[in-house]
Write a protein that holds these residues in place. Structure first.
Motif, PDB file in Angstrom:
ATOM      1  N   THR A  72      -5.950  -4.049  -1.605  1.00  0.00           N
ATOM      2  CA  THR A  72      -8.037  -3.941  -2.251  1.00  0.00           C
ATOM      3  C   THR A  72      -8.460  -4.590  -2.085  1.00  0.00           C
ATOM      4  O   THR A  72      -9.642  -4.697  -1.864  1.00  0.00           O
ATOM      5  CB  THR A  72      -6.993  -1.964  -2.963  1.00  0.00           C
ATOM      6  OG1 THR A  72      -6.394  -1.140  -2.606  1.00  0.00           O
ATOM      7  CG2 THR A  72      -7.946  -1.950  -3.520  1.00  0.00           C
ATOM      8  N   SER A  75       3.893  10.397  -4.949  1.00  0.00           N
ATOM      9  CA  SER A  75       4.702   8.817  -4.826  1.00  0.00           C
ATOM     10  C   SER A  75       4.857   7.654  -5.002  1.00  0.00           C
ATOM     11  O   SER A  75       5.003   6.728  -4.141  1.00  0.00           O
ATOM     12  CB  SER A  75       3.922   9.628  -2.878  1.00  0.00           C
ATOM     13  OG  SER A  75       2.572   8.549  -3.496  1.00  0.00           O
ATOM     14  N   TRP A  76       4.316   7.920  -6.079  1.00  0.00           N
ATOM     15  CA  TRP A  76       4.959   6.256  -6.891  1.00  0.00           C
ATOM     16  C   TRP A  76       6.172   5.207  -6.640  1.00  0.00           C
ATOM     17  O   TRP A  76       5.945   4.311  -6.841  1.00  0.00           O
ATOM     18  CB  TRP A  76       4.892   6.639  -8.255  1.00  0.00           C
ATOM     19  CG  TRP A  76       4.921   5.105  -9.272  1.00  0.00           C
ATOM     20  CD1 TRP A  76       6.005   5.306  -9.949  1.00  0.00           C
ATOM     21  CD2 TRP A  76       3.793   4.486  -9.141  1.00  0.00           C
ATOM     22  NE1 TRP A  76       5.360   3.879 -10.462  1.00  0.00           N
ATOM     23  CE2 TRP A  76       4.602   3.453 -10.257  1.00  0.00           C
ATOM     24  CE3 TRP A  76       2.366   3.888  -8.757  1.00  0.00           C
ATOM     25  CZ2 TRP A  76       3.322   2.503 -10.153  1.00  0.00           C
ATOM     26  CZ3 TRP A  76       1.501   3.413  -8.527  1.00  0.00           C
ATOM     27  CH2 TRP A  76       2.296   1.567  -9.625  1.00  0.00           C
ATOM     28  N   THR A 101       7.868   5.328  -3.872  1.00  0.00           N
ATOM     29  CA  THR A 101       7.328   5.027  -2.877  1.00  0.00           C
ATOM     30  C   THR A 101       6.343   3.373  -2.752  1.00  0.00           C
ATOM     31  O   THR A 101       6.880   2.753  -2.549  1.00  0.00           O
ATOM     32  CB  THR A 101       6.777   6.111  -1.639  1.00  0.00           C
ATOM     33  OG1 THR A 101       7.544   7.103  -1.437  1.00  0.00           O
ATOM     34  CG2 THR A 101       7.266   5.144  -0.345  1.00  0.00           C
ATOM     35  N   ILE A 102       5.446   3.739  -3.210  1.00  0.00           N
ATOM     36  CA  ILE A 102       5.307   2.833  -3.129  1.00  0.00           C
ATOM     37  C   ILE A 102       4.921   1.777  -4.415  1.00  0.00           C
ATOM     38  O   ILE A 102       4.115   0.816  -4.967  1.00  0.00           O
ATOM     39  CB  ILE A 102       3.373   3.215  -3.234  1.00  0.00           C
ATOM     40  CG1 ILE A 102       3.427   4.630  -4.393  1.00  0.00           C
ATOM     41  CG2 ILE A 102       3.221   3.816  -2.154  1.00  0.00           C
ATOM     42  CD1 ILE A 102       1.419   4.639  -4.503  1.00  0.00           C
ATOM     43  N   GLY A 103       5.801   2.582  -5.791  1.00  0.00           N
ATOM     44  CA  GLY A 103       5.445   1.315  -6.539  1.00  0.00           C
ATOM     45  C   GLY A 103       5.240  -0.273  -6.518  1.00  0.00           C
ATOM     46  O   GLY A 103       5.872  -1.026  -7.438  1.00  0.00           O
ATOM     47  N   SER A 104       7.352  -0.331  -5.564  1.00  0.00           N
ATOM     48  CA  SER A 104       7.268  -1.446  -5.023  1.00  0.00           C
ATOM     49  C   SER A 104       6.573  -2.244  -4.634  1.00  0.00           C
ATOM     50  O   SER A 104       6.790  -3.473  -4.596  1.00  0.00           O
ATOM     51  CB  SER A 104       9.012  -1.503  -4.356  1.00  0.00           C
ATOM     52  OG  SER A 104       8.944  -0.997  -2.947  1.00  0.00           O
ATOM     53  N   LYS A 105       5.624  -2.031  -3.774  1.00  0.00           N
ATOM     54  CA  LYS A 105       4.956  -3.110  -3.168  1.00  0.00           C
ATOM     55  C   LYS A 105       3.388  -2.782  -3.889  1.00  0.00           C
ATOM     56  O   LYS A 105       2.154  -2.605  -2.569  1.00  0.00           O
ATOM     57  CB  LYS A 105       4.911  -1.854  -1.617  1.00  0.00           C
ATOM     58  CG  LYS A 105       6.316  -1.934  -1.184  1.00  0.00           C
ATOM     59  CD  LYS A 105       5.159  -1.542   0.154  1.00  0.00           C
ATOM     60  CE  LYS A 105       7.551  -1.237   0.893  1.00  0.00           C
ATOM     61  NZ  LYS A 105       7.092  -0.842   2.278  1.00  0.00           N
ATOM     62  N   ILE A 106       3.287  -2.546  -5.045  1.00  0.00           N
ATOM     63  CA  ILE A 106       2.218  -2.378  -5.285  1.00  0.00           C
ATOM     64  C   ILE A 106       1.175  -3.135  -5.491  1.00  0.00           C
ATOM     65  O   ILE A 106      -0.223  -3.583  -5.554  1.00  0.00           O
ATOM     66  CB  ILE A 106       2.054  -2.195  -7.744  1.00  0.00           C
ATOM     67  CG1 ILE A 106       0.550  -1.555  -8.033  1.00  0.00           C
ATOM     68  CG2 ILE A 106       2.424  -2.856  -8.210  1.00  0.00           C
ATOM     69  CD1 ILE A 106       0.073   0.060  -6.941  1.00  0.00           C
ATOM     70  N   THR A 118       1.233  -5.432  -3.421  1.00  0.00           N
ATOM     71  CA  THR A 118       0.491  -5.799  -1.782  1.00  0.00           C
ATOM     72  C   THR A 118      -0.611  -5.230  -2.293  1.00  0.00           C
ATOM     73  O   THR A 118      -1.602  -5.207  -0.905  1.00  0.00           O
ATOM     74  CB  THR A 118       2.116  -5.324  -0.483  1.00  0.00           C
ATOM     75  OG1 THR A 118       2.698  -6.265  -0.770  1.00  0.00           O
ATOM     76  CG2 THR A 118       1.739  -5.557   0.847  1.00  0.00           C
ATOM     77  N   TYR A 119      -0.661  -3.508  -1.883  1.00  0.00           N
ATOM     78  CA  TYR A 119      -0.960  -2.991  -2.288  1.00  0.00           C
ATOM     79  C   TYR A 119      -2.452  -3.289  -2.617  1.00  0.00           C
ATOM     80  O   TYR A 119      -3.559  -2.849  -2.844  1.00  0.00           O
ATOM     81  CB  TYR A 119      -1.358  -1.475  -2.349  1.00  0.00           C
ATOM     82  CG  TYR A 119      -0.446  -1.040  -1.531  1.00  0.00           C
ATOM     83  CD1 TYR A 119      -0.063  -1.064  -0.398  1.00  0.00           C
ATOM     84  CD2 TYR A 119       0.650  -0.124  -2.309  1.00  0.00           C
ATOM     85  CE1 TYR A 119       0.757  -0.287   0.321  1.00  0.00           C
ATOM     86  CE2 TYR A 119       1.660   0.488  -1.562  1.00  0.00           C
ATOM     87  CZ  TYR A 119       2.067   0.565  -0.186  1.00  0.00           C
ATOM     88  OH  TYR A 119       2.968   1.086   1.019  1.00  0.00           O
ATOM     89  N   LEU A 179      -0.861   9.582  -5.149  1.00  0.00           N
ATOM     90  CA  LEU A 179      -0.731   8.564  -5.156  1.00  0.00           C
ATOM     91  C   LEU A 179       0.428   8.738  -6.364  1.00  0.00           C
ATOM     92  O   LEU A 179       1.138   8.041  -6.450  1.00  0.00           O
ATOM     93  CB  LEU A 179      -2.370   7.767  -5.384  1.00  0.00           C
ATOM     94  CG  LEU A 179      -2.310   7.351  -4.361  1.00  0.00           C
ATOM     95  CD1 LEU A 179      -3.294   6.612  -4.702  1.00  0.00           C
ATOM     96  CD2 LEU A 179      -1.521   6.725  -3.619  1.00  0.00           C
TER      97      LEU A 179
END
Length: 125
Positions: free
Chosen positions: A92, A77-78, A80-85, A87-88, A74
């Motif tokens: 969750t 790959s921050w 990639t996923i940082g902009s959608k945190i 939503t995640y 994780l």
């Protein structure tokens, strides 16, 4: 030697779960096949609890260590996923609440069923 035998049994059942995942075209992870297979083997006495208990306890004790590679993945790959945190996090939190509600209701249903079964057995005797 006892741990090697016990761990071997767990690995063999996990391997059978992998084979089942390969052969059965369902979207079910191999680990779930392995867990269900282990449950059935324990329930029907094919594998006795004493033959896997110590290794199972050890694996549960070191379980937090097993999450380190996922956490490192994780972090890597921050970008990639940082902009959608957001939503995640929402997904969750909502899925955690849903699982807690379903698990609570299921547990309560089993407790009620167990109590009614005990009461019925007392009335019959």
């Amino acid at each position: 030697m006892k741990f090697i035998k016990q761990f071997g049994i767990i690995l063999a059942i996990s391997f059978i779960g992998e084979i089942m995942n390969y052969l059965i075209p369902l979207p079910v992870p191999a680990s779930i096949y392995g867990l269900v297979l282990m449950l059935l083997c324990l329930h029907f006495g094919i594998v006795h609890i004493d033959s896997v208990k110590d290794s199972g306890k050890f694996l549960i004790e070191i379980m937090p260590l097993m999450f380190i590679p996922a956490a490192v993945g994780l972090i890597e790959s921050w970008k990639t996923i940082g902009s959608k945190i957001g939503t995640y996090l929402i997904i969750t939190v909502l899925s955690t609440i849903f699982v807690m509600i379903v698990a609570g209701h299921t547990t309560q249903a089993f407790i009620r069923f167990s109590k009614s079964k005990d009461n019925q057995e007392r009335k019959d005797s």
